[in-house]
Design an enzyme around this catalytic site. Sequence first.
Site, PDB file in Angstrom:
ATOM      1  N   GLY A 249       4.441   7.450   6.546  1.00 37.09           N
ATOM      2  CA  GLY A 249       4.141   8.064   7.834  1.00 37.09           C
ATOM      3  C   GLY A 249       3.222   9.261   7.842  1.00 37.09           C
ATOM      4  N   GLU A 291       6.908   5.926   0.714  1.00 40.63           N
ATOM      5  CA  GLU A 291       6.468   4.608   1.155  1.00 40.63           C
ATOM      6  C   GLU A 291       5.224   4.685   2.042  1.00 40.63           C
ATOM      7  OE1 GLU A 291       9.926   1.505   1.825  1.00 40.63           O
ATOM      8  OE2 GLU A 291       9.487   2.665   3.613  1.00 40.63           O
ATOM      9  N   PRO A 292       4.152   5.293   1.539  1.00 42.47           N
ATOM     10  CA  PRO A 292       2.970   5.454   2.387  1.00 42.47           C
ATOM     11  C   PRO A 292       2.182   4.158   2.543  1.00 42.47           C
ATOM     12  CG  PRO A 292       2.510   6.239   0.179  1.00 42.47           C
ATOM     13  CD  PRO A 292       3.968   5.867   0.193  1.00 42.47           C
ATOM     14  N   GLY A 293       1.654   3.947   3.719  1.00 37.70           N
ATOM     15  CA  GLY A 293       0.771   2.812   3.967  1.00 37.70           C
ATOM     16  C   GLY A 293      -0.595   3.321   4.386  1.00 37.70           C
ATOM     17  N   ARG A 294      -0.635   3.786   5.633  1.00 34.41           N
ATOM     18  CA  ARG A 294      -1.877   4.279   6.221  1.00 34.41           C
ATOM     19  C   ARG A 294      -2.597   5.281   5.338  1.00 34.41           C
ATOM     20  NH1 ARG A 294      -2.536   4.676  11.667  1.00 34.41           N
ATOM     21  NH2 ARG A 294      -0.307   4.387  11.938  1.00 34.41           N
ATOM     22  N   TYR A 335      -2.711   0.977  21.080  1.00 35.27           N
ATOM     23  CA  TYR A 335      -2.218   2.365  21.181  1.00 35.27           C
ATOM     24  C   TYR A 335      -3.287   3.391  21.546  1.00 35.27           C
ATOM     25  CZ  TYR A 335       0.198   0.234  17.000  1.00 35.27           C
ATOM     26  OH  TYR A 335       0.782  -0.576  16.066  1.00 35.27           O
ATOM     27  N   CYS A 362     -12.831 -12.172  25.855  1.00 36.94           N
ATOM     28  CA  CYS A 362     -12.672 -12.294  27.298  1.00 36.94           C
ATOM     29  C   CYS A 362     -11.391 -11.608  27.710  1.00 36.94           C
ATOM     30  CB  CYS A 362     -12.672 -13.763  27.689  1.00 36.94           C
ATOM     31  SG  CYS A 362     -14.249 -14.498  27.302  1.00 36.94           S
ATOM     32  N   GLU A 363     -11.457 -10.280  27.714  1.00 38.16           N
ATOM     33  CA  GLU A 363     -10.285  -9.433  27.920  1.00 38.16           C
ATOM     34  C   GLU A 363     -10.855  -8.050  28.198  1.00 38.16           C
ATOM     35  OE1 GLU A 363      -6.344  -9.151  28.050  1.00 38.16           O
ATOM     36  OE2 GLU A 363      -6.973 -10.824  26.791  1.00 38.16           O
ATOM     37  N   TYR A 391      -4.245  -1.144   8.982  1.00 43.61           N
ATOM     38  CA  TYR A 391      -3.867  -1.799  10.239  1.00 43.61           C
ATOM     39  C   TYR A 391      -5.067  -2.348  11.018  1.00 43.61           C
ATOM     40  CZ  TYR A 391       0.371   0.653   8.917  1.00 43.61           C
ATOM     41  OH  TYR A 391       1.445   1.111   8.198  1.00 43.61           O
TER      42      TYR A 391
HETATM   43  C1  LIG Z   1       4.970   0.980   8.411  1.00 39.87           C
HETATM   44  C2  LIG Z   1       5.974   1.434   7.452  1.00 39.87           C
HETATM   45  C3  LIG Z   1       5.616   2.283   6.412  1.00 39.87           C
HETATM   46  C4  LIG Z   1       4.235   2.871   6.263  1.00 39.87           C
HETATM   47  O1  LIG Z   1       3.916   3.710   7.315  1.00 39.87           O
HETATM   48  P1  LIG Z   1       2.508   4.475   7.304  1.00 39.87           P
HETATM   49  O2  LIG Z   1       2.511   5.230   8.564  1.00 39.87           O
HETATM   50  O3  LIG Z   1       1.453   3.449   7.248  1.00 39.87           O
HETATM   51  O4  LIG Z   1       2.507   5.362   6.106  1.00 39.87           O
HETATM   52  C5  LIG Z   1       6.580   2.607   5.491  1.00 39.87           C
HETATM   53  N1  LIG Z   1       7.831   2.123   5.591  1.00 39.87           N
HETATM   54  C6  LIG Z   1       8.221   1.305   6.575  1.00 39.87           C
HETATM   55  C7  LIG Z   1       9.601   0.795   6.614  1.00 39.87           C
HETATM   56  C8  LIG Z   1       7.312   0.943   7.552  1.00 39.87           C
HETATM   57  O5  LIG Z   1       7.705   0.153   8.541  1.00 39.87           O
END
Ligand SMILES: *Cc1c(COP(=O)(O)O)cnc(C)c1O
Length: 432
Positions: A249, A291-294, A335, A362-363, A391
């Site tokens: 997050g 648990e980073p994604g973004r 968003y 077409c939106e 994403y």
């Molecule tokens: C989406 C998600 C993440 C990653 O979130 P980011 O904002 O991309 O860092 C980590 N854990 C869980 C369970 C998620 O659903």
Amino acid sequence: MILYKHFDTNDRGHLTVGGLDTVELAKKYGTPLYLLDEACIREQCRTYINSARKYFGEDALPLYASKALCFSEIYRIAAQEGMGVDCVSGGELYTAKKAGFPAERIYFHGNNKTDKDISDAMDMGVGTFVVDNEEELSAVSAMAQDRGITQRILLRITPGIDPHTHKAIVTGNVDSKFGNAIVTGQAMSIVKKAIATNGVCLVGLHCHIGSQIFDVEPFSDAARIMTQFIARIKDECGYEISELNLGGGLGVKYTKYDREVDYAQAIKDISEIVHGLCRENNIKMPRIILEPGRSLVAASGATLYTVGSVKEIPEFRNYISVDGGMPDNPRYALYQSQYTALIANRANEPADYRATIAGRCCESGDLLGENMEIQRAERGDILAVLVTGAYNYSMASNYNRLPRPPVVMIKDGADRLVVRRETYEDIVRNDI
Ligand SMILES: *Cc1c(COP(=O)(O)O)cnc(C)c1O
């Protein structure tokens, strides 16, 4: 440098990514086109791993939340960097497996894992399940006992935090489809059930409070609630929780108006708080999972488009239409996510034009941004949207039967295709 060091301009006034001329890349691969700077992704992995180990201890493990950007090569990179990964579906697990990602370092997430998902995940030896609810606990237990194994699990807990972010990406609130709330008593109930259930070994707890969070405070609030809960489990059940997954997050700078996050500093700050909370609550410091994604992949990416029509509606606004849109980047439509855009072939000219950047679907909501500051555009220009690593590709669709763009990875001044462009044949391959 434009926002990040891998975005710059060259002596032709063209936007470069990782030193390569984007106008040339658009010519070579066509548009729309996703670009990724590999060094940027690897650097972020190292920042997370080194900081997590330094501040939380050698056993700390950052997981890459692979829903942010998912294809085989990204799992290879994550594996090489020593990351774990978080997968949320059979498809992500399958991709990780095909890429050779070590199954014991996979955490399997999701609020509604199907029986098939659970069974497939066990067959491939997924290390840890993050169990969302009591029905799932029963299903995991039954299938593990069928196989004569004991499945390592975490339980997803909702600490009830509003991370001051966009509502659509808030997941740690009590009213959530994810997890078990502490305040309702459901969290303690599932903990007790998990301790007493055969076929599973409860090692820890998980929480994820939301996304695009710029402050440490929501994480420290979550850590406080989770450590107090771990202390209660110790008191009430005499059971030691040995792993705490604090979720992902941390935010990302998308425009010049966003703050830049010092990730190492944020991890240090969170670790100091967690150490203090463990002492305060008289519990052993659990193994910490992040648990980073973004924040691992967003900054690395840019998307290139070709400009089609430029429409000026007097007294209303200017539209620049491009050959992609919500199918390759649905985040503005979903968003109103803000991005930085520029005309790649005139990147040094002043961004003194205001325009809405429209997709080709077409939106009417198919927009990539409104009221954006950009250079003047004309048909045939290359338009770049920056910071699209997270994403975008992973959320892409074939709406209007548009083939998904390819993904090109840039490393050491060389470009290579890591996902090929979909063809019209791909689009009809499942039609009967
Ligand atoms: C989406 C998600 C993440 C990653 O979130 P980011 O904002 O991309 O860092 C980590 N854990 C869980 C369970 C998620 O659903």
